[in-house]
Write a protein that holds these residues in place. Structure first.
Motif, short mmCIF file in Angstrom:
data_model
loop_
_atom_site.label_atom_id
_atom_site.label_comp_id
_atom_site.label_asym_id
_atom_site.label_seq_id
_atom_site.Cartn_x
_atom_site.Cartn_y
_atom_site.Cartn_z
N GLU A 57 0.83 -1.20 0.00
CA GLU A 57 0.00 0.00 0.00
C GLU A 57 0.87 1.26 0.00
O GLU A 57 1.89 1.33 0.67
N ALA A 58 0.43 2.25 -0.76
CA ALA A 58 1.04 3.58 -0.77
C ALA A 58 -0.08 4.60 -0.94
O ALA A 58 -1.13 4.28 -1.51
N THR A 59 0.14 5.80 -0.45
CA THR A 59 -0.87 6.84 -0.59
C THR A 59 -0.22 8.16 -1.00
O THR A 59 0.95 8.40 -0.73
N ILE A 60 -1.02 8.96 -1.67
CA ILE A 60 -0.67 10.35 -1.97
C ILE A 60 -1.82 11.15 -1.37
O ILE A 60 -2.98 10.95 -1.74
N GLU A 61 -1.50 12.03 -0.42
CA GLU A 61 -2.55 12.80 0.24
C GLU A 61 -2.21 14.28 0.25
O GLU A 61 -1.05 14.66 0.38
N TYR A 116 4.37 1.89 2.56
CA TYR A 116 4.88 0.84 3.42
C TYR A 116 6.32 0.50 3.08
O TYR A 116 7.10 0.14 3.94
N SER A 117 6.68 0.64 1.80
CA SER A 117 7.99 0.17 1.33
C SER A 117 8.62 1.16 0.36
O SER A 117 7.99 2.10 -0.11
N ASP A 118 9.88 0.89 0.04
CA ASP A 118 10.59 1.70 -0.97
C ASP A 118 9.90 1.60 -2.33
O ASP A 118 9.85 2.57 -3.08
N GLU A 119 9.36 0.40 -2.64
CA GLU A 119 8.65 0.23 -3.92
C GLU A 119 7.43 1.15 -3.97
O GLU A 119 7.10 1.70 -5.01
N GLY A 120 6.77 1.33 -2.82
CA GLY A 120 5.61 2.21 -2.75
C GLY A 120 5.98 3.67 -2.95
O GLY A 120 5.27 4.41 -3.64
N ILE A 121 7.10 4.09 -2.36
CA ILE A 121 7.56 5.47 -2.56
C ILE A 121 7.89 5.70 -4.03
O ILE A 121 7.53 6.73 -4.61
N LYS A 122 8.54 4.72 -4.63
CA LYS A 122 8.89 4.82 -6.05
C LYS A 122 7.64 4.98 -6.90
O LYS A 122 7.57 5.83 -7.79
N VAL A 152 3.64 8.38 -9.97
CA VAL A 152 2.28 8.88 -10.18
C VAL A 152 2.27 10.41 -10.12
O VAL A 152 1.67 11.07 -10.98
N ILE A 153 2.92 10.97 -9.11
CA ILE A 153 2.97 12.44 -8.99
C ILE A 153 3.68 13.05 -10.20
O ILE A 153 3.27 14.07 -10.73
N LYS A 207 -7.08 12.26 -1.46
CA LYS A 207 -6.31 11.05 -1.14
C LYS A 207 -6.39 10.08 -2.30
O LYS A 207 -7.45 9.82 -2.84
N PHE A 208 -5.23 9.57 -2.66
CA PHE A 208 -5.12 8.60 -3.74
C PHE A 208 -4.37 7.39 -3.18
O PHE A 208 -3.26 7.53 -2.68
N VAL A 209 -5.00 6.22 -3.24
CA VAL A 209 -4.40 5.00 -2.71
C VAL A 209 -3.87 4.17 -3.87
O VAL A 209 -4.56 3.95 -4.86
N LEU A 210 -2.63 3.72 -3.72
CA LEU A 210 -1.96 2.92 -4.75
C LEU A 210 -1.74 1.51 -4.24
O LEU A 210 -1.38 1.32 -3.08
N GLU A 211 -1.94 0.55 -5.11
CA GLU A 211 -1.55 -0.82 -4.81
C GLU A 211 -0.14 -1.01 -5.36
O GLU A 211 0.15 -0.63 -6.48
N VAL A 212 0.72 -1.62 -4.56
CA VAL A 212 2.12 -1.77 -4.92
C VAL A 212 2.48 -3.25 -4.87
O VAL A 212 2.19 -3.93 -3.88
#
Length: 171
Positions: free
Chosen positions: A98-102, A118-124, A129-130, A142-147
């Motif tokens: 899980e990753a989010t952009i808020e 949650y992880s480096d992959e999520g930050i990447k 996306v940004i 809020k935008f939720v990403l599946e990683v």
């Protein structure tokens, strides 16, 4: 998020600090660079003027209410994210994959965007996306990403590296 990055522009210049934690992993610095380059390109195409001074460390932000901010990293890795998110406990409250952009609004009406994962992959993925925001449907705050998480842990990678060195030493 659909109006991003327009709210980060003032007088045809970018008005934002893109922040990583002082001891952030290298993946966060790479994500910071990706976002800086994307926004710099955006403003250069609009104005012909290169953007400057966007990348910062969390220790360089004296008061979050004085800045528009894109904060990269969860509250464990970035003190600015922790302040924006109001010091959550636990500091990384996301689940694996899980990753989010808020987007938050400060008391002084500044915009704060947090790339949390949650992880480096999520930050990447959040930085991607940004950086390519026009390719995504980013409505709301809020935008939720599946990683897709990598299977190997850092410990496994280190151990494998030592095993390879041992093999070379035996030859």
């Amino acid at each position: 998020l659909s109006y991003y990055p327009k709210f980060l522009i003032k007088d045809n210049k970018l008005d934002v600090a893109i922040v990583v934690g002082d001891k952030a992993p290298s993946s966060h610095v790479i994500a910071q660079t990706q976002v800086v380059l994307s926004l710099s390109d955006y403003i250069f195409r609009r104005t012909g003027v290169p953007a400057k001074g966007l990348a910062m460390l969390s220790s360089e932000i004296d008061d979050i209410d004085n800045f528009n901010i894109i904060s990269i990293g969860n509250a464990c890795d970035n003190e600015v994210s922790s302040k924006i998110l109001r010091n959550p406990e636990p500091c990384n409250n996301l689940k694996s994959g899980e990753a989010t952009i808020e987007i938050y609004k400060s008391r002084s009406n500044k915009a704060h965007v947090v790339l949390n994962a949650y992880s480096d992959e999520g930050i990447k993925k959040a930085a991607e996306v940004i950086s390519r925001y026009t390719s995504y449907d980013l409505n709301g705050n809020k935008f939720v990403l599946e990683v897709e998480e990598k299977e190997e842990s850092k410990d496994q990678i280190i151990e494998e590296g030592f095993e390879e060195e041992d093999e070379k030493g035996k030859e």
